[in-house]
Scaffold this active site. Sequence first.
Site, PDB file in Angstrom:
ATOM      1  N   HIS A 110      12.945 -23.691 -29.333  1.00 25.13           N
ATOM      2  CA  HIS A 110      13.556 -23.883 -28.013  1.00 25.13           C
ATOM      3  C   HIS A 110      12.608 -23.491 -26.878  1.00 25.13           C
ATOM      4  O   HIS A 110      13.035 -23.274 -25.738  1.00 25.13           O
ATOM      5  CB  HIS A 110      14.871 -23.096 -27.910  1.00 25.13           C
ATOM      6  CG  HIS A 110      15.949 -23.654 -28.778  1.00 25.13           C
ATOM      7  ND1 HIS A 110      17.073 -22.939 -29.119  1.00 25.13           N
ATOM      8  CD2 HIS A 110      16.083 -24.849 -29.398  1.00 25.13           C
ATOM      9  CE1 HIS A 110      17.839 -23.681 -29.913  1.00 25.13           C
ATOM     10  NE2 HIS A 110      17.269 -24.838 -30.092  1.00 25.13           N
ATOM     11  N   THR A 178      22.227 -15.048 -35.568  1.00 22.16           N
ATOM     12  CA  THR A 178      22.594 -16.236 -34.802  1.00 22.16           C
ATOM     13  C   THR A 178      24.056 -16.605 -35.057  1.00 22.16           C
ATOM     14  O   THR A 178      24.559 -16.461 -36.170  1.00 22.16           O
ATOM     15  CB  THR A 178      21.685 -17.443 -35.099  1.00 22.16           C
ATOM     16  OG1 THR A 178      22.037 -18.531 -34.249  1.00 22.16           O
ATOM     17  CG2 THR A 178      21.739 -17.860 -36.564  1.00 22.16           C
TER      18      THR A 178
HETATM   19  C1  BV8 Z   1      20.100 -31.842 -28.443  1.00 28.38           C
HETATM   20  C2  BV8 Z   1      16.807 -22.307 -24.671  1.00 28.38           C
HETATM   21  C3  BV8 Z   1      19.932 -34.151 -28.349  1.00 28.38           C
HETATM   22  C4  BV8 Z   1      17.350 -22.014 -23.336  1.00 28.38           C
HETATM   23  C5  BV8 Z   1      18.710 -23.075 -25.962  1.00 28.38           C
HETATM   24  C6  BV8 Z   1      26.523 -31.374 -32.540  1.00 28.38           C
HETATM   25  C7  BV8 Z   1      27.764 -30.847 -32.369  1.00 28.38           C
HETATM   26  C8  BV8 Z   1      28.117 -30.292 -31.114  1.00 28.38           C
HETATM   27  C9  BV8 Z   1      27.215 -30.234 -30.032  1.00 28.38           C
HETATM   28  C10 BV8 Z   1      25.986 -30.752 -30.212  1.00 28.38           C
HETATM   29  C11 BV8 Z   1      25.641 -31.327 -31.449  1.00 28.38           C
HETATM   30  N1  BV8 Z   1      24.366 -31.764 -31.329  1.00 28.38           N
HETATM   31  C12 BV8 Z   1      23.894 -31.479 -30.068  1.00 28.38           C
HETATM   32  C13 BV8 Z   1      24.879 -30.872 -29.374  1.00 28.38           C
HETATM   33  C14 BV8 Z   1      24.753 -30.416 -27.998  1.00 28.38           C
HETATM   34  C15 BV8 Z   1      24.087 -29.026 -27.873  1.00 28.38           C
HETATM   35  C16 BV8 Z   1      24.923 -27.995 -28.549  1.00 28.38           C
HETATM   36  O1  BV8 Z   1      24.689 -27.616 -29.685  1.00 28.38           O
HETATM   37  N2  BV8 Z   1      25.907 -27.517 -27.780  1.00 28.38           N
HETATM   38  C17 BV8 Z   1      26.762 -26.420 -28.292  1.00 28.38           C
HETATM   39  C18 BV8 Z   1      26.966 -25.426 -27.159  1.00 28.38           C
HETATM   40  C19 BV8 Z   1      28.044 -26.951 -28.819  1.00 28.38           C
HETATM   41  N3  BV8 Z   1      22.740 -29.044 -28.432  1.00 28.38           N
HETATM   42  C20 BV8 Z   1      21.734 -29.463 -27.613  1.00 28.38           C
HETATM   43  O2  BV8 Z   1      21.887 -29.851 -26.473  1.00 28.38           O
HETATM   44  C21 BV8 Z   1      20.339 -29.472 -28.242  1.00 28.38           C
HETATM   45  N4  BV8 Z   1      19.662 -30.684 -27.929  1.00 28.38           N
HETATM   46  O3  BV8 Z   1      21.036 -31.940 -29.194  1.00 28.38           O
HETATM   47  O4  BV8 Z   1      19.370 -32.895 -27.984  1.00 28.38           O
HETATM   48  C22 BV8 Z   1      18.864 -35.054 -28.420  1.00 28.38           C
HETATM   49  C23 BV8 Z   1      18.797 -35.804 -29.570  1.00 28.38           C
HETATM   50  C24 BV8 Z   1      17.815 -36.759 -29.635  1.00 28.38           C
HETATM   51  C25 BV8 Z   1      16.929 -36.891 -28.578  1.00 28.38           C
HETATM   52  C26 BV8 Z   1      17.021 -36.119 -27.434  1.00 28.38           C
HETATM   53  C27 BV8 Z   1      18.004 -35.159 -27.341  1.00 28.38           C
HETATM   54  C28 BV8 Z   1      19.425 -28.392 -27.610  1.00 28.38           C
HETATM   55  C29 BV8 Z   1      19.949 -27.068 -27.782  1.00 28.38           C
HETATM   56  C30 BV8 Z   1      18.924 -26.034 -27.272  1.00 28.38           C
HETATM   57  C31 BV8 Z   1      19.340 -25.470 -25.925  1.00 28.38           C
HETATM   58  N5  BV8 Z   1      18.493 -24.320 -25.551  1.00 28.38           N
HETATM   59  N6  BV8 Z   1      17.866 -22.057 -25.634  1.00 28.38           N
HETATM   60  C32 BV8 Z   1      17.175 -20.560 -22.987  1.00 28.38           C
HETATM   61  O5  BV8 Z   1      17.054 -19.718 -23.886  1.00 28.38           O
HETATM   62  O6  BV8 Z   1      17.181 -20.307 -21.790  1.00 28.38           O
HETATM   63  S1  BV8 Z   1      20.063 -22.752 -26.979  1.00 28.38           S
HETATM   64  C33 BV8 Z   1      20.310 -21.022 -26.893  1.00 28.38           C
HETATM   65  O7  BV8 Z   1      21.665 -20.827 -27.236  1.00 28.38           O
HETATM   66  C34 BV8 Z   1      19.521 -20.211 -27.891  1.00 28.38           C
HETATM   67  O8  BV8 Z   1      18.205 -20.654 -28.039  1.00 28.38           O
HETATM   68  C35 BV8 Z   1      20.353 -20.365 -29.161  1.00 28.38           C
HETATM   69  O9  BV8 Z   1      20.036 -21.584 -29.798  1.00 28.38           O
HETATM   70  C36 BV8 Z   1      21.760 -20.443 -28.601  1.00 28.38           C
HETATM   71  C37 BV8 Z   1      22.394 -19.080 -28.610  1.00 28.38           C
HETATM   72  O10 BV8 Z   1      22.744 -18.815 -29.904  1.00 28.38           O
HETATM   73  P1  BV8 Z   1      22.271 -17.450 -30.637  1.00 28.38           P
HETATM   74  O11 BV8 Z   1      20.816 -17.282 -30.521  1.00 28.38           O
HETATM   75  O12 BV8 Z   1      22.872 -17.517 -31.982  1.00 28.38           O
HETATM   76  O13 BV8 Z   1      22.934 -16.296 -29.722  1.00 28.38           O
HETATM   77  P2  BV8 Z   1      24.486 -15.909 -29.590  1.00 28.38           P
HETATM   78  O14 BV8 Z   1      24.554 -14.948 -28.486  1.00 28.38           O
HETATM   79  O15 BV8 Z   1      25.344 -17.140 -29.566  1.00 28.38           O
HETATM   80  O16 BV8 Z   1      24.829 -15.154 -30.992  1.00 28.38           O
HETATM   81  C38 BV8 Z   1      24.152 -13.953 -31.301  1.00 28.38           C
HETATM   82  C39 BV8 Z   1      24.552 -13.623 -32.736  1.00 28.38           C
HETATM   83  O17 BV8 Z   1      23.825 -12.449 -33.120  1.00 28.38           O
HETATM   84  C40 BV8 Z   1      26.040 -13.333 -32.908  1.00 28.38           C
HETATM   85  O18 BV8 Z   1      26.496 -14.010 -34.089  1.00 28.38           O
HETATM   86  C41 BV8 Z   1      26.101 -11.806 -33.126  1.00 28.38           C
HETATM   87  O19 BV8 Z   1      27.066 -11.457 -34.092  1.00 28.38           O
HETATM   88  C42 BV8 Z   1      24.718 -11.520 -33.710  1.00 28.38           C
HETATM   89  N7  BV8 Z   1      24.191 -10.181 -33.371  1.00 28.38           N
HETATM   90  C43 BV8 Z   1      24.307  -9.513 -32.186  1.00 28.38           C
HETATM   91  N8  BV8 Z   1      23.638  -8.318 -32.265  1.00 28.38           N
HETATM   92  C44 BV8 Z   1      23.083  -8.264 -33.540  1.00 28.38           C
HETATM   93  C45 BV8 Z   1      23.428  -9.475 -34.224  1.00 28.38           C
HETATM   94  N9  BV8 Z   1      23.048  -9.740 -35.483  1.00 28.38           N
HETATM   95  C46 BV8 Z   1      22.283  -8.773 -36.109  1.00 28.38           C
HETATM   96  N10 BV8 Z   1      21.894  -7.601 -35.497  1.00 28.38           N
HETATM   97  C47 BV8 Z   1      22.289  -7.312 -34.238  1.00 28.38           C
HETATM   98  N11 BV8 Z   1      21.904  -6.162 -33.677  1.00 28.38           N
END
Ligand code: BV8
Length: 236
Positions: A110, A178
């Site tokens: 990303h 994640t």
């Molecule tokens: C794309 C950079 C198309 C920005 C990021 C299929 C189904 C549904 C939706 C979609 C799909 N396909 C695509 C989509 C759309 C979208 C998407 O997934 N939307 C979601 C919201 C439903 N995806 C996209 O848009 C992707 N692009 O599909 O392009 C395409 C295809 C062809 C050609 C052209 C285009 C792009 C997605 C990337 C976006 N950018 N980051 C920035 O950082 O500023 S995403 C960003 O959010 C992160 O990088 C990461 O990926 C995500 C956050 O998730 P996590 O890292 O898991 O963090 P989170 O806080 O959610 O969870 C933390 C976890 O850690 C928790 O579970 C917690 O329990 C745990 N935790 C906490 N503390 C600890 C711990 N574990 C262990 N130890 C600890 N101490």
Amino acid sequence: MQRDIQNIVILTGAGVSAESGVATFRGPDGLWEGHRVEDVATPEAFARDPDLVQKFYDARRAKLRTVEPNAAHQALAKLDAHWPGDLLLVTQNVDDLHDRAGSKRLLHMHGELNSAWCLACDERSRFDGVMADDPACPHCQQTGHLRPDIVWFGEMPYQMERIELALAQCDLFVSIGTSGAVYPAAGFVQSARHYGVQTLEMNLDPSEGSFHFHESRMGRAGDLVPDWVAEILQDI
Ligand code: BV8
């Protein structure tokens, strides 16, 4: 089981950096550092209000200077240094903590906070300054064309072919810190299962994809990851 593990793919998310003081994504208020994701992490948001987006990433880039890699980052760097088989560490994180811990076989799918992308000459360059000040591109010297080298929602993540190939050729897929909420990263475990790969999750809470994993270990990455690395290295 360990004896037949040659090639490993590891996916990390914000949870692996949480213990270093880097905020995870969905705060209790569902906001991201006080912003709706769609207001700061989409090409549309950048077109609408580039100054807001630049300031958002400038703040996160500056924060990097106040945090350090934690035990999970260090353990993964140790594994990278000693694992004789193939290993690819794919991170969704845009922070530089895996890099600073010493991981080499590392891929930022990303993008990175410490990288600038010039939309005039299409070159990328290391960047640790303030992009809201409109600095010149180190390559073409033009101003006004730099954007954060970050994959925003709706944009294609980096090196997807390399990741898919590594998933098809690995024996073990490990997911750390994640929530499994964002695709295509959230779909890697299903791809791995499709290729008959062993799958292991280490997370603080159950993730949206936990049921796909052969094994899920719940806890803090700073505790679970060093134990797992010691376990898998003792068998080589
Ligand atoms: C794309 C950079 C198309 C920005 C990021 C299929 C189904 C549904 C939706 C979609 C799909 N396909 C695509 C989509 C759309 C979208 C998407 O997934 N939307 C979601 C919201 C439903 N995806 C996209 O848009 C992707 N692009 O599909 O392009 C395409 C295809 C062809 C050609 C052209 C285009 C792009 C997605 C990337 C976006 N950018 N980051 C920035 O950082 O500023 S995403 C960003 O959010 C992160 O990088 C990461 O990926 C995500 C956050 O998730 P996590 O890292 O898991 O963090 P989170 O806080 O959610 O969870 C933390 C976890 O850690 C928790 O579970 C917690 O329990 C745990 N935790 C906490 N503390 C600890 C711990 N574990 C262990 N130890 C600890 N101490």
